[in-house]
Scaffold this motif. Sequence first.
Motif, PDB file in Angstrom:
ATOM      1  N   SER A 156      61.479  24.982  31.564  1.00 32.96           N
ATOM      2  CA  SER A 156      61.659  25.988  32.617  1.00 32.96           C
ATOM      3  C   SER A 156      62.600  27.120  32.175  1.00 32.96           C
ATOM      4  O   SER A 156      62.562  28.210  32.745  1.00 32.96           O
ATOM      5  CB  SER A 156      62.201  25.338  33.892  1.00 32.96           C
ATOM      6  OG  SER A 156      63.551  24.908  33.721  1.00 32.96           O
ATOM      7  N   ARG A 157      63.416  26.872  31.155  1.00 34.86           N
ATOM      8  CA  ARG A 157      64.358  27.889  30.671  1.00 34.86           C
ATOM      9  C   ARG A 157      63.721  28.825  29.632  1.00 34.86           C
ATOM     10  O   ARG A 157      64.335  29.815  29.237  1.00 34.86           O
ATOM     11  CB  ARG A 157      65.590  27.211  30.058  1.00 34.86           C
ATOM     12  CG  ARG A 157      66.335  26.278  31.018  1.00 34.86           C
ATOM     13  CD  ARG A 157      67.634  25.783  30.402  1.00 34.86           C
ATOM     14  NE  ARG A 157      68.247  24.765  31.227  1.00 34.86           N
ATOM     15  CZ  ARG A 157      68.217  23.462  30.959  1.00 34.86           C
ATOM     16  NH1 ARG A 157      67.612  23.038  29.853  1.00 34.86           N
ATOM     17  NH2 ARG A 157      68.796  22.579  31.758  1.00 34.86           N
ATOM     18  N   LEU A 158      62.519  28.513  29.181  1.00 33.24           N
ATOM     19  CA  LEU A 158      61.869  29.339  28.163  1.00 33.24           C
ATOM     20  C   LEU A 158      61.304  30.608  28.783  1.00 33.24           C
ATOM     21  O   LEU A 158      60.936  30.642  29.963  1.00 33.24           O
ATOM     22  CB  LEU A 158      60.742  28.555  27.485  1.00 33.24           C
ATOM     23  CG  LEU A 158      61.163  27.287  26.732  1.00 33.24           C
ATOM     24  CD1 LEU A 158      59.945  26.590  26.151  1.00 33.24           C
ATOM     25  CD2 LEU A 158      62.164  27.621  25.630  1.00 33.24           C
ATOM     26  N   GLU A 159      61.219  31.648  27.983  1.00 31.97           N
ATOM     27  CA  GLU A 159      60.709  32.927  28.449  1.00 31.97           C
ATOM     28  C   GLU A 159      59.225  33.066  28.154  1.00 31.97           C
ATOM     29  O   GLU A 159      58.668  32.337  27.324  1.00 31.97           O
ATOM     30  CB  GLU A 159      61.485  34.072  27.782  1.00 31.97           C
ATOM     31  CG  GLU A 159      62.968  34.088  28.119  1.00 31.97           C
ATOM     32  CD  GLU A 159      63.688  35.244  27.442  1.00 31.97           C
ATOM     33  OE1 GLU A 159      63.060  35.911  26.586  1.00 31.97           O
ATOM     34  OE2 GLU A 159      64.872  35.467  27.768  1.00 31.97           O
ATOM     35  N   VAL A 160      58.587  33.999  28.849  1.00 28.10           N
ATOM     36  CA  VAL A 160      57.190  34.305  28.573  1.00 28.10           C
ATOM     37  C   VAL A 160      57.060  34.734  27.114  1.00 28.10           C
ATOM     38  O   VAL A 160      57.867  35.511  26.602  1.00 28.10           O
ATOM     39  CB  VAL A 160      56.678  35.419  29.511  1.00 28.10           C
ATOM     40  CG1 VAL A 160      55.285  35.885  29.086  1.00 28.10           C
ATOM     41  CG2 VAL A 160      56.671  34.941  30.946  1.00 28.10           C
ATOM     42  N   GLY A 161      56.068  34.204  26.431  1.00 28.62           N
ATOM     43  CA  GLY A 161      55.878  34.488  25.011  1.00 28.62           C
ATOM     44  C   GLY A 161      56.383  33.387  24.104  1.00 28.62           C
ATOM     45  O   GLY A 161      56.003  33.332  22.927  1.00 28.62           O
ATOM     46  N   ALA A 162      57.237  32.506  24.622  1.00 28.90           N
ATOM     47  CA  ALA A 162      57.742  31.399  23.812  1.00 28.90           C
ATOM     48  C   ALA A 162      56.589  30.478  23.423  1.00 28.90           C
ATOM     49  O   ALA A 162      55.726  30.163  24.242  1.00 28.90           O
ATOM     50  CB  ALA A 162      58.801  30.619  24.576  1.00 28.90           C
ATOM     51  N   ARG A 163      56.603  30.042  22.154  1.00 31.57           N
ATOM     52  CA  ARG A 163      55.545  29.152  21.687  1.00 31.57           C
ATOM     53  C   ARG A 163      55.976  27.701  21.871  1.00 31.57           C
ATOM     54  O   ARG A 163      57.148  27.354  21.733  1.00 31.57           O
ATOM     55  CB  ARG A 163      55.203  29.439  20.218  1.00 31.57           C
ATOM     56  CG  ARG A 163      54.585  30.825  20.033  1.00 31.57           C
ATOM     57  CD  ARG A 163      53.912  30.953  18.693  1.00 31.57           C
ATOM     58  NE  ARG A 163      52.808  30.011  18.530  1.00 31.57           N
ATOM     59  CZ  ARG A 163      51.589  30.193  19.047  1.00 31.57           C
ATOM     60  NH1 ARG A 163      51.320  31.271  19.758  1.00 31.57           N
ATOM     61  NH2 ARG A 163      50.645  29.298  18.827  1.00 31.57           N
ATOM     62  N   LEU A 164      54.972  26.880  22.186  1.00 32.45           N
ATOM     63  CA  LEU A 164      55.255  25.508  22.588  1.00 32.45           C
ATOM     64  C   LEU A 164      54.178  24.600  22.022  1.00 32.45           C
ATOM     65  O   LEU A 164      53.005  24.970  21.947  1.00 32.45           O
ATOM     66  CB  LEU A 164      55.242  25.434  24.123  1.00 32.45           C
ATOM     67  CG  LEU A 164      55.794  24.192  24.813  1.00 32.45           C
ATOM     68  CD1 LEU A 164      57.303  24.119  24.615  1.00 32.45           C
ATOM     69  CD2 LEU A 164      55.476  24.249  26.303  1.00 32.45           C
ATOM     70  N   THR A 165      54.596  23.413  21.581  1.00 36.09           N
ATOM     71  CA  THR A 165      53.631  22.380  21.226  1.00 36.09           C
ATOM     72  C   THR A 165      53.821  21.218  22.189  1.00 36.09           C
ATOM     73  O   THR A 165      54.963  20.876  22.535  1.00 36.09           O
ATOM     74  CB  THR A 165      53.798  21.924  19.764  1.00 36.09           C
ATOM     75  OG1 THR A 165      52.839  20.893  19.486  1.00 36.09           O
ATOM     76  CG2 THR A 165      55.185  21.385  19.491  1.00 36.09           C
TER      77      THR A 165
END
Length: 204
Positions: A156-165
Motif C-alpha cells: 500500500s506504500r508503493l507508488e504508481v509505476g512501482a514494479r512488483l513480483t
Amino acid sequence: MEQTSNRITIRGSLAALPVFSHENHGRRFFRFALDVPRLSGTSDTLQVVASEELLSSVEITEGDLVQVSGQVRSFNSRQTAGRKLIISVYAEEMALCGGEPVNQVALEGAICKAPVFRRTPLGREICDIMLAVNRPYRRTDYLPCILWGRTAQEVSRLEVGARLTLTGRLQSREYIKVLEDGGSERRTAYEVSAITAAPLAHTP
C-alpha cells in the motif's frame, strides 16, 4: 512453477463442454470453465480460453479433471452499461490429469493505479492493486490483485509505476451490482489473491 512475467497453472474439473468464443487471425478460440476447489472447500470457477488446435489434441468430457497452463489475460468488453474487465486463463498447454487441485499464479508487472488499503469489519488488512503485465507485441494485461496482512501494508506504500513480483492464486468472487435503473444483478469478479509479493529494484 517457472518464474516468468505471467504464468498460471490450474487443475480442476470441467464444468461444461467448450463453446465457441471468437476468431482471431483465422484461428478459432473456445471458452470453458474449470471448477478448482480451495482448501476451505469452496471452489473457484475459472474461465479458460483455448485454441481449436489445442482442444483437438485432448479429448475432454464434462467432469474430467483437466490441467491448464498458460497466462492470465484481461479484455475490456464494451457493453451498453459501460466497460467491463474480463479476466480469463489463456491456455498454452492442456492435459487430462488426476491428482489434487492446483491453482498457482506468478506475475511481474507495474502498479498502474494507486493502491487501495482497507480493513475488514474484523480488522483484517487488505490492499487492492491493479497490476499492468506486459505481453509481446506491445499488449498489456491489467490484472486486479488483492493482498493481505503485512504484505498489504507494505504494498500500500508503493507508488504508481512501482514494479512488483507476486505469487498466488486466481479466484472468483460473486457480488451484487446495483444498476442505474435501480435494479441489481449478480456478477462474478476475478482477481489474483497474492500469497507473496515483493517490489523490484528500479533499473534505469
